[in-house]
Design a protein around this motif. Structure first.
Motif, PDB file in Angstrom:
ATOM      1  N   GLY A 734       0.809  -1.206   0.000  1.00 28.16           N
ATOM      2  CA  GLY A 734       0.000   0.000   0.000  1.00 28.16           C
ATOM      3  C   GLY A 734       0.843   1.256   0.000  1.00 28.16           C
ATOM      4  N   THR A 735       1.701   1.398   0.992  1.00 32.58           N
ATOM      5  CA  THR A 735       2.473   2.633   1.155  1.00 32.58           C
ATOM      6  C   THR A 735       3.549   2.799   0.091  1.00 32.58           C
ATOM      7  N   LEU A 792      -8.343   9.956   3.382  1.00 27.54           N
ATOM      8  CA  LEU A 792      -8.445   9.427   4.738  1.00 27.54           C
ATOM      9  C   LEU A 792      -9.575   8.410   4.865  1.00 27.54           C
ATOM     10  N   VAL A 793     -10.511   8.418   3.918  1.00 35.20           N
ATOM     11  CA  VAL A 793     -11.603   7.437   3.917  1.00 35.20           C
ATOM     12  C   VAL A 793     -11.053   6.018   3.792  1.00 35.20           C
ATOM     13  N   LEU A 794      -9.852   5.869   3.230  1.00 32.14           N
ATOM     14  CA  LEU A 794      -9.262   4.533   3.098  1.00 32.14           C
ATOM     15  C   LEU A 794      -9.046   3.858   4.448  1.00 32.14           C
ATOM     16  N   THR A 795      -9.034   4.629   5.530  1.00 30.79           N
ATOM     17  CA  THR A 795      -8.878   4.026   6.856  1.00 30.79           C
ATOM     18  C   THR A 795     -10.094   3.192   7.243  1.00 30.79           C
ATOM     19  N   ALA A 801      -3.162  -2.754   4.753  1.00 29.26           N
ATOM     20  CA  ALA A 801      -2.266  -2.055   3.836  1.00 29.26           C
ATOM     21  C   ALA A 801      -2.937  -0.811   3.263  1.00 29.26           C
ATOM     22  N   LEU A 802      -4.233  -0.868   2.997  1.00 32.08           N
ATOM     23  CA  LEU A 802      -4.952   0.291   2.487  1.00 32.08           C
ATOM     24  C   LEU A 802      -5.196   1.309   3.591  1.00 32.08           C
TER      25      LEU A 802
END
Length: 849
Positions: A734-735, A792-795, A801-802
């Protein structure tokens, strides 16, 4: 004085004279995209690198050379009373084994497609015969014959070929009901299934328990050392990256287990692991993400737009553009046959967040140019003027953003490559829709300019003034930032870790995490690595020197705490030596001290004469190639990679001349994926830097300013990677994409700031900088909110990983904006020619993301 219009802008303005026609054309394209997007499929395989990668080739070679090397599901049966050798548990093992051997992987869609073929004269006879009495294994020859029909298209042929495989999907089931047990008798060697029938008496069950627990070949693989649990290993004929078949396999295995576990006398716990379960959990996570991420980012963007513009038009128009760009992108994916994977499942978040940015800047300019009580002619003039001002700046920043995402295609990780390509395509779609749709919409939609929101807020103006005062002390700010960045760079170099995993990224409450933990607690682990030890010479495995070297490597593996189970040809020789010895003690489980080539050949002959087959799990039929089957307790690539590197290094010193070694299998592919992530990170970053630098130099017509624009982004990367190191966050699947994305999107902030500085005027440097930030700061602030909060919605994702990516890509947007506003003013030359900041001056608008 007006700026001459370029031909493209002139045509766009001309098109706006017919807004209804433009809207109808866009609607038609969107309907076509939606029809295509309806065929979008998912790819939930954990294999992220292509078939041509050396790791995948080694994996294919393993499956070609050895039995028990295909994709497997691991079903563990754990008895709560601590003894799996009871009548009910053994009966369940036998029932499950038989059911798994005969299961079919068919769906309602298979029936529907065959029925459709039966209605066509050309295929009616064949398809009708196949459907008669229902699909079964007996239909495989007829299906394969039909698949070769020349009038079928390639997609239909491929489906039929897959259907033939799915009618016999299981190659072999290994369990207490079928595993070979090696024993000696007066006439030689006996190799027979452990449990041909369920033992009827307690004495028979105790004899079976003793036989299993006293056979070292079974401990930690087939049976737990305490005898409380056993495994059923289901080996498939389906391909490792056939995600739909894996999902069907999981569904059918779950159905069989549920059917048998509902029996009144079934009290055991059942745990599942293996690629079908990973595929199913990945598909579940993707489905959950689709249900949460898209609504989440839409709500965030609606809130940002409402706060920024305070007008319904300012909310609806950008949102419509983002949705249209998303539909077009998903439709393009389906049209090109690209499936949605765990990485591209976050594509809607990126498209929605990025797509509104051009619209935000267009509306900000349009509202500034729009007179009060404007009629349609005035709205048309304002929209045309905004389009004239923004066409080239927005085109340029669109190209730089696309370059950042397209740079991700320079990687061996297919999932990241597909993500980068289609987000870049989505950015292009967003620009096109903004240019074509938004002017037409504001012309048709009568709406006054905003009176509330960040765009006209005095509080925002005061915030920009404060930032301007701080940025006015440029040298001090830059010196402080440089000191912090140098410290961060040193800390990052020493502490940032590179790692990757699969099961560990799922939520702790997920079944696969809990089942995997239980399997690792009871058995040797769940991550498989094969060490291929190869020779060009037949009968090489009848050489005692090679067997002794393999035994030494295997012992080194067994001494590693991460390794829970190993198996090689040496183990079979040890077992035969043990049972053929007069004492048949545990101490006799070893290679004979006087092992010779004729003795080895005799052992193999005895085994083959007894119709043994399991030996060929670890050596090929020519006795030229073999493997050490290794199972580990971890799927973290750093830990698996350390085990692999150690054995490969040790093997160079111990293996005889002419014998080579390779690592293969699922665990090794994870390690190679991580290596590809790191190399792809470096390559995509270099490509993004070069492409974007060249573009910016060409745009600003200055080598100095072009390179200067990259400075805030370098600071941003150091800052974000420092935070990753401080928080113990790995650079992973992800990162790894942060760097290229930060350059692609973050460069726009630098362009805004440089453009504003070049256009600004003032009595001194401090006033000049303050005026520049007042000019560009509000659009940058709104875009930062849209992108940062959108990402930030990916949290909310169920895949860690996302989640990590969501946190740090949001910080990247914030850092990019701050560094652009605070650092770049320090490098602005006071003697550069300044332009008066007139409200309606064409071409004076800095671009927006």
């Amino acid at each position: 004085m007006s700026t001459p219009l370029n031909p493209v802008t002139r045509q766009l303005i001309r098109v706006q004279q017919h807004p209804w026609l433009m809207m109808a054309g866009l609607l038609l394209l969107t309907l076509l995209a939606l029809a295509s997007a309806g065929n979008l499929q998912i790819n939930s395989t954990p294999y992220m690198i292509g078939d041509t990668h050396p790791s995948r080739i080694a994996d294919h070679d393993t499956k070609r050379l050895f039995s028990n090397a295909g994709e497997q599901a691991f079903v563990a049966i754990d008895n709560p009373d601590g003894d799996i050798f009871n009548r009910h548990s053994l009966a369940a093992v036998e029932q499950l084994s038989r059911a798994f051997e005969t299961m079919l992987l068919i769906s309602d869609q298979d029936q529907q497609q065959l029925t459709a073929l039966a209605q066509q004269d050309t295929f009616a006879a064949s398809a009708t015969a196949i459907l008669q009495d229902g699909l079964s294994r007996q239909d495989i020859p007829a299906i394969r014959q039909l698949a070769g029909h020349p009038q079928l298209d390639s997609q239909q042929q491929q489906w039929l070929q897959n259907l033939a495989v799915r009618l016999r999907p299981v190659k072999r089931v290994r369990s207490l009901a079928s595993m070979e047990h090696i024993e000696a008798f007066s006439g030689g060697l006996s190799v027979a299934p452990l449990m041909q029938t369920v033992p009827a008496t307690a004495t028979q069950r105790q004899a079976l328990k003793a036989a299993v627990l006293n056979n070292p070949l079974f401990i930690n693989g087939l049976i737990s050392p305490q005898g409380n649990a056993t495994t059923i290993q289901v080996e498939f004929t389906i391909e490792e990256d056939d995600s739909p078949a894996m999902l069907l396999a999981h569904r059918e295995i779950s159905r069989i287990i549920e059917q048998i576990s509902n029996q009144a006398d079934f009290h055991d716990r059942v745990y599942l692991s293996g690629p079908p379960m990973i595929a199913a959990q990945t598909a579940t996570s993707m489905e959950q993400d689709n249900q949460t991420l898209l609504p989440g980012v839409l709500l965030v963007i609606i809130a940002v737009l409402a706060v920024s513009f305070g007008r319904l038009q300012g909310v609806v128009a950008p949102l419509l553009i983002a949705v249209l760009a998303l539909f077009w992108t998903l439709g393009s994916m389906a049209a090109f046959g690209v499936k949605q994977n765990i990485v591209s499942s976050m594509l809607p978040v990126f498209i929605i967040a990025i797509a509104v940015c051009d619209a935000i800047h267009f509306l900000a300019t349009y509202y500034r140019l729009l007179p009060d009580e404007a009629d349609r002619a005035a709205r048309t003039q304002a929209a045309s003027a905004a389009l004239t001002k923004l066409f080239w700046p927005m085109l340029v920043t669109t190209i730089t953003t696309m370059a950042g995402f397209f740079a991700l295609s320079w990687t061996e990780v297919i999932f990241i490559r597909e993500f980068g390509l289609f987000v870049g395509l989505g950015v292009l779609f967003a620009w096109l829709v903004t240019m074509l749709f938004l002017p037409a919409l504001v012309i048709l939609w009568k709406a006054p300019k905003p009176r509330f929101g960040l765009l006209v807020s005095q509080l925002t103006s005061r915030l920009m003034a404060a930032l301007g005062q701080l940025a006015g002390h440029g040298k001090t700010v830059v010196a402080l930032v440089l000191v912090l960045m140098c410290g961060g760079l040193l800390y990052t170099q020493q502490n940032l870790t590179v790692d990757n995993q699969v099961i560990g990224y799922f939520e702790e409450s997920s079944r696969i995490r809990q089942d995997d933990a239980a399997i690792n607690a009871n058995f040797g682990g769940s991550t498989v690595v094969s060490f291929l030890i190869e020779s060009q010479q037949p009968d090489a495995y009848k050489n005692p020197a090679l067997l002794n070297a393999i035994a030494q490597l295997q012992q080194r593996l067994d001494n590693n705490a991460l390794v829970g189970f190993t198996l090689s040809a040496a183990d079979f020789i040890k077992r035969m030596h043990q049972v053929l010895s007069d004492s048949n003690r545990a101490a006799d489980y070893r290679l004979p001290d006087d092992l010779t080539q004729p003795m080895l050949a005799q052992y193999y002959l005895l085994y083959e004469n007894a119709n043994g087959q399991d030996l060929f799990d670890v050596v090929d039929r020519r006795f030229a190639n073999g493997r050490i089957l290794t199972v580990l307790h971890s799927d973290r690539s750093s830990e698996v990679g350390a085990v692999i590197d150690d054995i490969l290094h040790q093997a160079q010193q111990q293996l005889p001349a002419g014998v080579t070694i390779r690592a293969a299998g699922y665990g090794e592919i994870l390690v190679s994926t991580t290596a590809a992530v790191v190399s792809g990170q470096i390559q995509s970053l270099l490509l993004a830097v070069v492409l974007i630098a060249l573009l910016v130099i060409a745009i600003l017509r200055s080598l100095r300013l072009g390179l200067l624009a990259l400075l805030p982004l370098l600071f941003t990367l150091v800052g974000v990677f420092t935070l990753m190191a401080l928080t113990g966050t790995d650079l992973d699947i992800g990162t790894s994409i942060i760097a290229a994305i930060s350059f692609g999107i973050g460069i726009d902030y630098a362009i805004h700031t440089i453009a504003a500085l070049r256009l600004s005027s003032g009595q001194n440097r401090e006033q000049l900088v303050a005026n520049a930030l007042q000019y560009c700061g509000k659009p940058i602030l709104i875009n930062t909110l849209a992108l940062g909060l959108g990402f930030l919605v990916l949290t909310l994702s169920g895949y860690q990983a996302l989640v990590n990516l969501g946190v740090f890509i949001s910080l990247t947007m914030l850092f990019s904006a701050l560094f652009a506003l605070l650092v770049l003013p320090a490098f602005h030359r006071p003697d550069a020619p300044q332009v008066s900041h007139e409200q309606d001056q064409p071409g004076a608008e800095p671009a927006n993301a």
